[in-house]
Design an enzyme around this catalytic site. Sequence first.
Site, PDB file in Angstrom:
ATOM      1  N   CYS A 162      49.385  26.226  46.482  1.00  0.00           N
ATOM      2  CA  CYS A 162      49.015  25.278  47.524  1.00  0.00           C
ATOM      3  C   CYS A 162      49.815  25.621  48.776  1.00  0.00           C
ATOM      4  O   CYS A 162      50.758  26.405  48.715  1.00  0.00           O
ATOM      5  CB  CYS A 162      49.350  23.860  47.097  1.00  0.00           C
ATOM      6  SG  CYS A 162      48.681  23.436  45.485  1.00  0.00           S
ATOM      7  N   ARG A 174      45.698  29.555  50.773  1.00  0.00           N
ATOM      8  CA  ARG A 174      46.425  29.324  49.525  1.00  0.00           C
ATOM      9  C   ARG A 174      45.687  28.372  48.584  1.00  0.00           C
ATOM     10  O   ARG A 174      46.098  28.188  47.436  1.00  0.00           O
ATOM     11  CB  ARG A 174      47.807  28.743  49.836  1.00  0.00           C
ATOM     12  CG  ARG A 174      48.642  29.623  50.726  1.00  0.00           C
ATOM     13  CD  ARG A 174      49.944  28.940  51.075  1.00  0.00           C
ATOM     14  NE  ARG A 174      50.835  28.913  49.940  1.00  0.00           N
ATOM     15  CZ  ARG A 174      51.755  29.829  49.676  1.00  0.00           C
ATOM     16  NH1 ARG A 174      51.899  30.846  50.492  1.00  0.00           N
ATOM     17  NH2 ARG A 174      52.526  29.730  48.619  1.00  0.00           N
ATOM     18  N   TRP A 209      45.321  23.805  45.735  1.00  0.00           N
ATOM     19  CA  TRP A 209      44.551  24.546  44.740  1.00  0.00           C
ATOM     20  C   TRP A 209      44.878  23.878  43.412  1.00  0.00           C
ATOM     21  O   TRP A 209      46.003  23.937  42.937  1.00  0.00           O
ATOM     22  CB  TRP A 209      44.951  26.020  44.730  1.00  0.00           C
ATOM     23  CG  TRP A 209      44.045  26.852  43.877  1.00  0.00           C
ATOM     24  CD1 TRP A 209      42.826  27.360  44.234  1.00  0.00           C
ATOM     25  CD2 TRP A 209      44.284  27.299  42.546  1.00  0.00           C
ATOM     26  NE1 TRP A 209      42.295  28.074  43.191  1.00  0.00           N
ATOM     27  CE2 TRP A 209      43.158  28.052  42.137  1.00  0.00           C
ATOM     28  CE3 TRP A 209      45.324  27.116  41.637  1.00  0.00           C
ATOM     29  CZ2 TRP A 209      43.057  28.624  40.882  1.00  0.00           C
ATOM     30  CZ3 TRP A 209      45.231  27.684  40.377  1.00  0.00           C
ATOM     31  CH2 TRP A 209      44.100  28.438  40.019  1.00  0.00           C
ATOM     32  N   ASN A 265      53.974  22.509  45.996  1.00  0.00           N
ATOM     33  CA  ASN A 265      53.291  23.742  45.617  1.00  0.00           C
ATOM     34  C   ASN A 265      54.008  24.283  44.386  1.00  0.00           C
ATOM     35  O   ASN A 265      55.207  24.524  44.437  1.00  0.00           O
ATOM     36  CB  ASN A 265      53.379  24.755  46.774  1.00  0.00           C
ATOM     37  CG  ASN A 265      52.981  26.152  46.349  1.00  0.00           C
ATOM     38  OD1 ASN A 265      52.102  26.317  45.512  1.00  0.00           O
ATOM     39  ND2 ASN A 265      53.630  27.155  46.927  1.00  0.00           N
ATOM     40  N   GLY A 266      53.275  24.456  43.293  1.00  0.00           N
ATOM     41  CA  GLY A 266      53.901  24.987  42.076  1.00  0.00           C
ATOM     42  C   GLY A 266      53.435  24.212  40.858  1.00  0.00           C
ATOM     43  O   GLY A 266      52.439  23.473  40.924  1.00  0.00           O
ATOM     44  N   GLU A 273      36.597  47.926  41.657  1.00  0.00           N
ATOM     45  CA  GLU A 273      36.816  47.132  42.862  1.00  0.00           C
ATOM     46  C   GLU A 273      35.488  46.625  43.435  1.00  0.00           C
ATOM     47  O   GLU A 273      35.396  45.483  43.892  1.00  0.00           O
ATOM     48  CB  GLU A 273      37.597  47.971  43.897  1.00  0.00           C
ATOM     49  CG  GLU A 273      37.832  47.330  45.256  1.00  0.00           C
ATOM     50  CD  GLU A 273      38.664  46.048  45.226  1.00  0.00           C
ATOM     51  OE1 GLU A 273      39.146  45.660  44.154  1.00  0.00           O
ATOM     52  OE2 GLU A 273      38.795  45.423  46.291  1.00  0.00           O
ATOM     53  N   LYS A 285      34.807  42.699  43.920  1.00  0.00           N
ATOM     54  CA  LYS A 285      34.460  42.126  45.226  1.00  0.00           C
ATOM     55  C   LYS A 285      33.164  41.346  45.128  1.00  0.00           C
ATOM     56  O   LYS A 285      33.050  40.235  45.638  1.00  0.00           O
ATOM     57  CB  LYS A 285      34.274  43.218  46.298  1.00  0.00           C
ATOM     58  CG  LYS A 285      35.494  43.866  46.855  1.00  0.00           C
ATOM     59  CD  LYS A 285      36.251  43.040  47.862  1.00  0.00           C
ATOM     60  CE  LYS A 285      37.284  42.175  47.197  1.00  0.00           C
ATOM     61  NZ  LYS A 285      38.500  42.803  46.743  1.00  0.00           N
ATOM     62  N   GLU A 300      33.538  38.081  43.089  1.00  0.00           N
ATOM     63  CA  GLU A 300      34.414  37.121  43.774  1.00  0.00           C
ATOM     64  C   GLU A 300      33.678  36.315  44.831  1.00  0.00           C
ATOM     65  O   GLU A 300      33.846  35.112  44.925  1.00  0.00           O
ATOM     66  CB  GLU A 300      35.547  37.862  44.501  1.00  0.00           C
ATOM     67  CG  GLU A 300      36.778  38.133  43.703  1.00  0.00           C
ATOM     68  CD  GLU A 300      37.861  38.804  44.553  1.00  0.00           C
ATOM     69  OE1 GLU A 300      38.988  38.324  44.510  1.00  0.00           O
ATOM     70  OE2 GLU A 300      37.577  39.810  45.243  1.00  0.00           O
ATOM     71  N   HIS A 309      28.217  54.031  25.979  1.00  0.00           N
ATOM     72  CA  HIS A 309      28.943  53.270  24.957  1.00  0.00           C
ATOM     73  C   HIS A 309      28.792  51.774  25.163  1.00  0.00           C
ATOM     74  O   HIS A 309      29.667  51.001  24.773  1.00  0.00           O
ATOM     75  CB  HIS A 309      30.420  53.660  24.961  1.00  0.00           C
ATOM     76  CG  HIS A 309      30.627  55.118  24.693  1.00  0.00           C
ATOM     77  ND1 HIS A 309      30.429  55.671  23.451  1.00  0.00           N
ATOM     78  CD2 HIS A 309      30.957  56.129  25.526  1.00  0.00           C
ATOM     79  CE1 HIS A 309      30.656  56.977  23.523  1.00  0.00           C
ATOM     80  NE2 HIS A 309      30.972  57.280  24.775  1.00  0.00           N
ATOM     81  N   LYS A 339      43.914  32.814  47.650  1.00  0.00           N
ATOM     82  CA  LYS A 339      44.394  34.134  48.047  1.00  0.00           C
ATOM     83  C   LYS A 339      45.687  34.498  47.350  1.00  0.00           C
ATOM     84  O   LYS A 339      45.924  35.626  46.972  1.00  0.00           O
ATOM     85  CB  LYS A 339      44.588  34.179  49.554  1.00  0.00           C
ATOM     86  CG  LYS A 339      45.133  35.495  50.039  1.00  0.00           C
ATOM     87  CD  LYS A 339      44.278  36.078  51.104  1.00  0.00           C
ATOM     88  CE  LYS A 339      44.566  37.536  51.357  1.00  0.00           C
ATOM     89  NZ  LYS A 339      43.770  38.411  50.506  1.00  0.00           N
TER      90      LYS A 339
HETATM   91  C1  G6P Z   1      44.118  36.937  44.185  1.00  0.00           C
HETATM   92  C2  G6P Z   1      43.342  37.396  45.393  1.00  0.00           C
HETATM   93  C3  G6P Z   1      43.097  38.899  45.316  1.00  0.00           C
HETATM   94  C4  G6P Z   1      44.409  39.642  45.135  1.00  0.00           C
HETATM   95  C5  G6P Z   1      45.208  39.114  43.948  1.00  0.00           C
HETATM   96  C6  G6P Z   1      46.617  39.667  43.932  1.00  0.00           C
HETATM   97  O1  G6P Z   1      43.330  37.071  43.056  1.00  0.00           O
HETATM   98  O2  G6P Z   1      42.104  36.717  45.482  1.00  0.00           O
HETATM   99  O3  G6P Z   1      42.461  39.329  46.507  1.00  0.00           O
HETATM  100  O4  G6P Z   1      44.132  40.995  44.943  1.00  0.00           O
HETATM  101  O5  G6P Z   1      45.327  37.694  44.039  1.00  0.00           O
HETATM  102  O6  G6P Z   1      47.321  39.158  45.031  1.00  0.00           O
HETATM  103  P1  G6P Z   1      48.552  39.892  45.693  1.00  0.00           P
HETATM  104  O7  G6P Z   1      48.957  38.999  46.830  1.00  0.00           O
HETATM  105  O8  G6P Z   1      49.610  39.998  44.653  1.00  0.00           O
HETATM  106  O9  G6P Z   1      48.079  41.222  46.154  1.00  0.00           O
END
Ligand code: G6P
Length: 606
Positions: A2, A27, A74, A98-99, A478, A482, A485, A501, A601
């Site tokens: 958060c 966050r 969050w 936050n936590g 990736e 993406k 997500e 496989h 994020k």
């Molecule tokens: C979240 C974000 C991703 C990111 C991951 C790791 O899942 O949505 O975009 O790659 O965290 O975050 P960091 O800050 O450790 O790169």
Amino acid sequence: MCGIIGIVGTRSVQERLIESLKRLEYRGYDSAGVAGVVDGHVQRRRAAGKIRALEEVLAADPLSATVGIGHTRWATHGGPSTRNAHPHTAGRVTLVHNGIIENYAELREMLKAKGRTFESETDTEVIAALIDWELEGGKPPVEALKAALDQLSGAYAIGVLVDGEDNLIMGARKGSPLVVGYGEGEMFLGSDALAVGPFTSRIAYLEEGDYVAIDHAEARIFDARGQAVRREVRQVAASAALVEKGNYRHFMEKEIHDQPEGCQRTIAAYVDPLTGRAAMPGGVDFAALERIQIVGCGTAYIAGLLGKYLMEQLADLPVDVEVASEFRYRDPALRPATLAIGISQSGETADTLAALRLCKSRGMQTAVVVNAQESTMAREVDVVWPIHCGPEIGVASTKAFTAQVSVFTALAVAAARARGRIEAAEEQRLVKILLEAPRLIAESINLEDAVRAVAIEMSKARDVLFLGRGPMYPLALEGALKLKEISYIHAEGYAAGELKHGPIALVDELTPIVILAPFDSYFEKSASNMSEVMARGGQVVFITDPDGEAHAPAGARVVVTAPRCDPLIAPLVMAAPIQLLAYYVAVQKGADVDQPRNLAKSVTVE
Ligand code: G6P
């Protein structure tokens, strides 16, 4: 997870709290709330959903306070409702958190036994109740805070208002970051430098276990043992311009376009164009290393996989890569002659941080490839290798990814030279190739229109497969990450060799299959996979380069032709098309690109 902000101001704080919360929305954005001291008493306003819902509440019922706190959430304990939104109040205490408080259930029972009642399902409310309990016992606010903190286990950054105190905000941090901002006759608390960025650039980072009381004039900081301490006040550049969208519709779109510059700045930090040398500051002796252990989460983990491909091939250095959440709990076999490298955009991801701490505790040298240079990871490791792509706001990582891969490319070259695997001339040749990457990434971004056309069709798909070999395999992962997500389409990334496989069973006329295959040493194999998929009616989107286009089997539904480049930098150059693909599919579907559902994020809780 958060975001929190606190302002002891000399003028109204409502608008500034909102401005800061918007910067912290990365966050989490399940609910938001503010509280302030009005005529000596604390009032709060809260709303489920994003900050704009809170703005509507405030428009109807403004908060005329000069001292206040704010929170964007969050959800962990308790669903994303107004009732569970912060700030939480118990008696005289109102706070944001936050936590995660791990022993909240026991504390709640203990407080209930003393006659306390609870309004929400959150772990946070027990912190408020605990502090209030200590206040009732006659302790002054800072002592009551300390007494409550001593009973908590888990992670927290908090901001606390006390009814009847109109020149005080208290804060504390353990496991979650908190900064103190120093203004002119005003003081601030925030989750990070971005939160207080519009108000001040003079910042002190609280350390683990610190707690603080701020008023108009000063911050009194104490360490975990209750000793008054000083924490260095630094000048931090968190320029407002860096977190504006400019002319772009979304941060993600802007950040995709930021990549040539972000990579250029990052590469420039690790290679010297004049001498053609790659150098990793920090004094790591690559020749003496037996192994590298990379840890990360999400996109950062995938950047690590590419790091492994690069370092093993160029430097003959054994590299293990693992998602941090697995690594930290499975009792891995660790050896001192191993360098642990964390990868993290935020530098705060709880699992990556814990994995690095584990390595450090076993006597390993630790390093981090990180964007937030003032983050907890950056402060705790032995060696910091920053990326220089600027703040990344879009939840789905883009420019941090290519910057991280840029660092690993330079690192692989530097390690190869240090280990005697390449001579000076080869180092110069590779450095020259790496320096071409920003220009070629820009060319690759120019494929935007072609990719948008593919995306419009793909937006109707239920499942999408991404396939690649060699360095294109991590990139396939990736691409799938993406897409799922931000567009919520089910997507899987696979090593193309694994097609037979399992995933080939998914192939039908409705499933787009994205094959990433530049004209490299793997090309023939990938082209065969393409034929196998097409023979079963699969709709192939072939992402390649001009030579690959010339040699591809006929029949791909679409071919996207990225610029020709050396295999060393192909992952950097091929990244933009898959990012743009996910972006435009999400836009086409009307999804919330920068703030996809359920994600955040920065994942600072497990
Ligand atoms: C979240 C974000 C991703 C990111 C991951 C790791 O899942 O949505 O975009 O790659 O965290 O975050 P960091 O800050 O450790 O790169």
